[in-house]
Design a protein around this motif. Sequence first.
Motif, PDB file in Angstrom:
ATOM      1  N   CYS A 312     -99.862  10.013  43.118  1.00 40.09           N
ATOM      2  CA  CYS A 312     -98.674  10.664  42.567  1.00 40.09           C
ATOM      3  C   CYS A 312     -99.083  11.772  41.601  1.00 40.09           C
ATOM      4  N   GLY A 313     -99.372  11.412  40.387  1.00 39.73           N
ATOM      5  CA  GLY A 313     -99.805  12.404  39.399  1.00 39.73           C
ATOM      6  C   GLY A 313     -98.680  13.132  38.703  1.00 39.73           C
ATOM      7  N   GLY A 314     -97.425  12.850  39.087  1.00 36.10           N
ATOM      8  CA  GLY A 314     -96.301  13.490  38.413  1.00 36.10           C
ATOM      9  C   GLY A 314     -96.105  14.934  38.832  1.00 36.10           C
ATOM     10  N   CYS A 315     -94.904  15.443  38.599  1.00 41.02           N
ATOM     11  CA  CYS A 315     -94.580  16.832  38.940  1.00 41.02           C
ATOM     12  C   CYS A 315     -95.049  17.753  37.829  1.00 41.02           C
ATOM     13  N   ARG A 316     -95.958  18.653  38.160  1.00 38.77           N
ATOM     14  CA  ARG A 316     -96.500  19.570  37.158  1.00 38.77           C
ATOM     15  C   ARG A 316     -95.468  20.599  36.721  1.00 38.77           C
ATOM     16  N   ALA A 317     -94.567  20.987  37.632  1.00 42.57           N
ATOM     17  CA  ALA A 317     -93.536  21.957  37.272  1.00 42.57           C
ATOM     18  C   ALA A 317     -92.561  21.361  36.266  1.00 42.57           C
ATOM     19  N   ARG A 318     -92.179  20.098  36.472  1.00 37.65           N
ATOM     20  CA  ARG A 318     -91.250  19.463  35.546  1.00 37.65           C
ATOM     21  C   ARG A 318     -91.917  19.224  34.191  1.00 37.65           C
ATOM     22  N   ALA A 319     -93.192  18.875  34.219  1.00 40.92           N
ATOM     23  CA  ALA A 319     -93.916  18.711  32.956  1.00 40.92           C
ATOM     24  C   ALA A 319     -93.916  20.022  32.172  1.00 40.92           C
ATOM     25  N   PHE A 320     -94.125  21.132  32.865  1.00 42.44           N
ATOM     26  CA  PHE A 320     -94.133  22.429  32.185  1.00 42.44           C
ATOM     27  C   PHE A 320     -92.738  22.797  31.689  1.00 42.44           C
ATOM     28  N   ALA A 321     -91.726  22.581  32.550  1.00 45.93           N
ATOM     29  CA  ALA A 321     -90.359  22.970  32.185  1.00 45.93           C
ATOM     30  C   ALA A 321     -89.854  22.205  30.972  1.00 45.93           C
ATOM     31  N   LEU A 322     -90.199  20.922  30.871  1.00 46.48           N
ATOM     32  CA  LEU A 322     -89.641  20.085  29.820  1.00 46.48           C
ATOM     33  C   LEU A 322     -90.592  19.836  28.655  1.00 46.48           C
ATOM     34  N   GLU A 323     -91.912  19.968  28.905  1.00 45.80           N
ATOM     35  CA  GLU A 323     -92.888  19.687  27.851  1.00 45.80           C
ATOM     36  C   GLU A 323     -93.702  20.918  27.466  1.00 45.80           C
ATOM     37  N   GLY A 324     -93.625  21.995  28.293  1.00 43.80           N
ATOM     38  CA  GLY A 324     -94.375  23.209  27.990  1.00 43.80           C
ATOM     39  C   GLY A 324     -95.852  23.111  28.285  1.00 43.80           C
ATOM     40  N   ASP A 325     -96.270  22.099  29.061  1.00 46.61           N
ATOM     41  CA  ASP A 325     -97.689  21.862  29.345  1.00 46.61           C
ATOM     42  C   ASP A 325     -97.809  21.410  30.792  1.00 46.61           C
ATOM     43  N   VAL A 326     -98.555  22.171  31.605  1.00 43.67           N
ATOM     44  CA  VAL A 326     -98.648  21.838  33.028  1.00 43.67           C
ATOM     45  C   VAL A 326     -99.355  20.509  33.273  1.00 43.67           C
ATOM     46  N   MET A 327    -100.114  20.006  32.301  1.00 47.51           N
ATOM     47  CA  MET A 327    -100.841  18.755  32.480  1.00 47.51           C
ATOM     48  C   MET A 327    -100.186  17.577  31.762  1.00 47.51           C
ATOM     49  N   ALA A 328     -99.027  17.779  31.174  1.00 43.28           N
ATOM     50  CA  ALA A 328     -98.351  16.703  30.451  1.00 43.28           C
ATOM     51  C   ALA A 328     -97.812  15.660  31.422  1.00 43.28           C
ATOM     52  N   ALA A 329     -97.446  14.512  30.878  1.00 41.67           N
ATOM     53  CA  ALA A 329     -96.815  13.481  31.693  1.00 41.67           C
ATOM     54  C   ALA A 329     -95.464  13.977  32.189  1.00 41.67           C
TER      55      ALA A 329
END
Length: 420
Positions: A312-329
């Motif tokens: 899985c690894g999570g959605c990188r776009a959603r992490a960026f949109a909501l957390e401002g970090d492409v590698m965030a949870a």
Amino acid sequence: MSYVPHVVAWNLTRRCNLECAHCYIAAGPHESAASELETSDCLRIVDELLALNPAPMIILSGGEPLLRHDLTEIAAYASQRGATVVVGTNGTLLTDERIIGLKAAGVRGVAVSIDSLRPTYHDNFRHGKGSLDDTIAALGRLRAHQIDFIIQTTATKGNRAELERVAQWSAEQGAVAFNCYFLVATGRGAGLSDLAPVEYEAVLADLARWQRQYRGQMMIRAKCAPHFMRHVHGTDKTSPILNYETRCPCGTQYCRITPDGKLTPCPYLPEVAGDLRMQSFGEIWRNSALFRQLREGELGGKCGRCEYQKLCGGCRARAFALEGDVMAADPSCVYEPTGAEILEPATVSYGSDFAPALTWSAEARSRLDRIPSFVRGVVTKRVEDWARERGLHEVTPELLSEIRSAMPVDFSKRKPFFAQ
């Protein structure tokens, strides 16, 4: 590890005859063509992409790509040189004439958007009176001209209750796949109220159940929600869905070209990796700091601790949109890691190589070479496993015709690989 651009989503224009509420590039009728790449630039970019991967899948989309006068020229140029070309459209402009032109240009499939079977919802969501009826009529034309199609639906609070019916209806219409998209807060979608994480889980559990129910008839997939893999792994370990190694593929196997020539990791992650007006595709793909971060960076938060991080690894776009970090949870996921051993993807997953071990006839090998690179390894392994189970040592066109029922729906029911 080798990183290959297997799939490229190409937003050819921001112009559109509709003005959908969730559009990630805010396309619409009032957008101008002034900043769009010229045809010559598009053909050059195709050449640069094919220099890295001679058999990618290129998704020509928009906005509404049918508003580009050179759509068939770009499609034909790419398909004649080895790419698998598909078109993503709202479907309202798919006349018989346009479908015939796309087919002649080598377009292998069309993805159309239907967000509800209620005209009051679909038409309002897409800001186009009569758009649902126009799109449904287009599906009949696609069937008549024997072009495969996918139904795409964005899950929202407004259509959550009818997703099961839309999936069933898609199968009845003859779709090869039903793709359920989960909103990423970018473009006009940033202003929409998204499903809560607990609702995500419920929809993903439904999709995991439906993908098993419709296997052999239609593929069901979740888009922009890689935690779908956790649900499938927990309920259906034989599913072909698990051939996807979906630590989010953006920047590793997948990327997006904007109408003005910017390269980004995916359509929903607007951070720019490079400018194709100033740099070659290969230069950006190999050297972009953003792509290197996505390939080499450590997943943050609970995604980095999760046993499903490779599936899985999570959605990188959603992490960026909501957390401002492409590698965030990924903040849309409610799952809490257990500390169990990290699960590995299938031995041969989409995007990976598999060297043929059996003898392939020249015609069978020719068919193999014509399918997109991202599925070639999986298809090769499935074919050879099926042949070995029957004591066969050579792959022939006759065997390929026989094996259809043993393959994922993308290939078992359709023509791209087995019936050419």
